[in-house]
Structures are given as structure tokens and as C-alpha cells.
Design an enzyme around this catalytic site. Structure first.
Site, PDB file in Angstrom:
ATOM      1  N   GLY A  40      27.425 122.163  72.482  1.00 26.12           N
ATOM      2  CA  GLY A  40      27.020 123.025  71.380  1.00 26.12           C
ATOM      3  C   GLY A  40      25.758 123.803  71.655  1.00 26.12           C
ATOM      4  N   ARG A  72      31.949 125.588  67.970  1.00 24.47           N
ATOM      5  CA  ARG A  72      30.559 125.935  68.298  1.00 24.47           C
ATOM      6  C   ARG A  72      30.318 126.108  69.798  1.00 24.47           C
ATOM      7  NH1 ARG A  72      31.653 120.947  67.475  1.00 24.47           N
ATOM      8  NH2 ARG A  72      30.820 119.247  68.754  1.00 24.47           N
ATOM      9  N   LYS A  85      33.833 119.959  81.035  1.00 24.48           N
ATOM     10  CA  LYS A  85      32.999 121.041  80.507  1.00 24.48           C
ATOM     11  C   LYS A  85      32.203 121.737  81.596  1.00 24.48           C
ATOM     12  CE  LYS A  85      32.435 119.220  75.814  1.00 24.48           C
ATOM     13  NZ  LYS A  85      31.491 118.751  74.772  1.00 24.48           N
ATOM     14  N   CYS A 175       5.913 111.956  74.223  1.00 19.59           N
ATOM     15  CA  CYS A 175       4.748 111.996  73.327  1.00 19.59           C
ATOM     16  C   CYS A 175       5.186 112.367  71.912  1.00 19.59           C
ATOM     17  CB  CYS A 175       3.723 113.017  73.813  1.00 19.59           C
ATOM     18  SG  CYS A 175       2.867 112.611  75.340  1.00 19.59           S
ATOM     19  N   CYS A 189      27.301 114.813  65.996  1.00 20.16           N
ATOM     20  CA  CYS A 189      27.908 115.911  65.246  1.00 20.16           C
ATOM     21  C   CYS A 189      29.177 115.460  64.544  1.00 20.16           C
ATOM     22  CB  CYS A 189      28.221 117.075  66.193  1.00 20.16           C
ATOM     23  SG  CYS A 189      26.782 117.889  66.868  1.00 20.16           S
ATOM     24  N   CYS A 253       3.931 110.179  80.449  1.00 19.70           N
ATOM     25  CA  CYS A 253       2.952 111.116  81.030  1.00 19.70           C
ATOM     26  C   CYS A 253       1.514 110.694  80.840  1.00 19.70           C
ATOM     27  CB  CYS A 253       3.133 112.509  80.436  1.00 19.70           C
ATOM     28  SG  CYS A 253       2.589 112.647  78.701  1.00 19.70           S
TER      29      CYS A 253
END
Length: 256
Positions: A40, A72, A85, A175, A189, A253
């Protein structure tokens, strides 16, 4: 690198923009974007990445096309149902612009293979549908020093952001969401529904944000807006930016 006459004509509407120009178009042509997910979000994002002349595209998706995707996922047709796909998406790119380099990888992203999958990327655009994969991709992007464009949707809400957690003063995706979503436990979905045009809005916005990263230092459009989440409300509609702070204790990080 110089652009051939036919490429100059194809991208003339980019080149005439002072914010892009010929230098910027060359930067796009030299760019390599790894796209995680061809569904999508990835489907409309891919259309505009290819249309922009991104020179190298790596498409990663382990899923096959289902009839319900066609509402979509705009590069697929009923004849594609049941096919991979990533492979169908790569074939679409070949038809749309044979000058682009495109590679299809039919595989699921894991902690074991992610470094190899992202190798050589200038930008990673993540449009996958689960938090576990998103966090794997985020951590790997930080480790490899690759900027990440993250795009997510849920019903009528979208979240689009560029992250550069490998930089000392910049947050990463972890974060923003924390560690609670390392397990594969997100809404889908199929369960919650999604408006097809909403996926298109978020996906094309994500394509533009990824292009901002490639245009850094080459064009006025090259402000990557790292660490700013753009919250897209499709019902209102509205768009609101939200700055994300770097978490010193982030396991993705925090040590950078």
C-alpha cells in the site's frame, strides 16, 4: 555524470525547477533507494521514485498479490494475483523506464539478512506493515550509516519522517516508538481497514522525503528534515510536524 538528450527531455519539468535543476536530477539518477515493502505504501512510492529517475531501486517484499490489495496497491492488476509483489513491481519499473536499474528480492527482512539487503543504499524507504521489521530496518540503517525514510499508515492517519540516527545529534526511528514493538504485534489493514487514497498520499509523500535526502548538497530541495515526523490526518485533513528528540538511552542509536 551527464544526462543524455532523451533523459533531459524526460525530466525537463524537474530540471526547470530552481529547487532541483540539472545538478539535482543527476543526483537522483545516481541514487540507490532500497524499498522495504511493495504494498500500500511501497506501490505509490515506487511509481514516483521511478518517475523521478532514481537510478537504482532495490525492491524487497516476501508477499504475494491478493485481490484485496488492488484497492490501494496501484501498480498491480487482477492478472498479477498470486504472483510475488517484488517481482511484479520490478517488471513494472522495467516497462515504465528501462533505463533504471531495478532488483527484486522476494524475502522477509530479518536480523540475520538485513545488513546484506541494505548494502549500498543511499536511502532506505520503509513501507512495511509491522513494527518488528521496522525496528530491525531502523537499527540496521543506523549501524550502516544509511538515512531512513519511514512511512506508516493506520486508517486515516499517516506518519512520514526521515531519520539519521547514525549522526550524533539525530534520533532514529526507535527513539520515536521505543522498544515495546519489537514483537510482531501490530494492527493490520485487514482488521482495521484503510482508504486506498490515504495510502497513496502517505506513499507519495514518503517518495518526496526520500528524494530530499538524495538532493542534500545538490539542490535547494535537499533539506532532509531529519527527526521531524509529519503527522497526516486524512479525515480533517491536516498535516502537523512533530520534532523527535534523540534518546540517549536508545539501544538503536544511543551510543552514536
Amino acid at each position: 555524470m551527464s544526462l543524455s538528450p532523451d533523459r533531459l527531455e524526460r525530466f525537463a519539468r524537474h530540471i526547470v525547477l530552481p529547487e532541483v535543476g540539472g545538478t539535482g536530477q543527476v543526483a537522483l539518477a545516481q541514487g540507490h533507494i532500497v524499498l522495504i515493502g511493495c504494498g500500500g505504501i511501497g506501490s505509490p512510492a515506487l511509481q514516483y521514485l521511478a518517475a523521478a529517475g532514481i537510478g537504482q531501486l532495490t525492491l524487497i517484499d516476501s508477499d504475494t498479490i491478493d485481490l484485496s490489495n488492488l484497492q490501494r496497491q496501484t501498480i498491480f492488476t487482477p492478472a498479477d494475483v498470486g504472483h510475488a509483489k517484488a517481482k511484479v513491481a520490478a517488471a513494472w519499473v522495467h516497462r515504465f523506464d528501462p533505463a533504471l536499474q531495478v532488483r527484486a528480492i522476494v524475502d522477509r527482512v530479518t536480523r540475520e539478512n538485513v545488513a546484506a539487503l541494505l548494502a549500498g543504499a543511499d536511502v532506505v524507504l520503509d513501507g512495511c506493515d509491522n513494527f518488528a521489521t521496522r525496528l530491525i530496518v531502523s537499527d540496521a540503517s543506523v549501524a550502516a550509516g544509511i538515512p531512513l525514510t519511514s512511512v506508516a499508515i493506520g486508517r486515516f492517519q499517516g506518519q512520514i519522517a526521515n531519520f539519521a540516527g547514525h549522526l550524533p545529534d539525530q534520533p532514529c526511528y526507535r527513539c520515536f516508538v521505543g522498544d515495546a514493538f519489537d514483537a510482531e504485534d501490530c494492527d493490520t489493514c485487514a482488521a482495521d481497514g484503510v482508504l486506498g487514497a490515504m495510502a497513496g498520499m502517505a506513499g507519495t509523500f514518503g517518495a518526496m522525503q526520500a528524494m530530499r535526502v538524495l538532493l542534500q548538497g545538490h539542490a535547494a530541495l535537499g533539506d532532509p528534515q531529519f527527526g521531524t515526523i509529519h503527522l497526516l490526518d486524512g479525515l480533517t485533513p491536516s498535516l502537523r510536524p512533530l520534532a523527535i528528540a534523540k534518546d540517549p538511552g536508545c539501544k538503536g542509536c544511543g551510543a552514536t
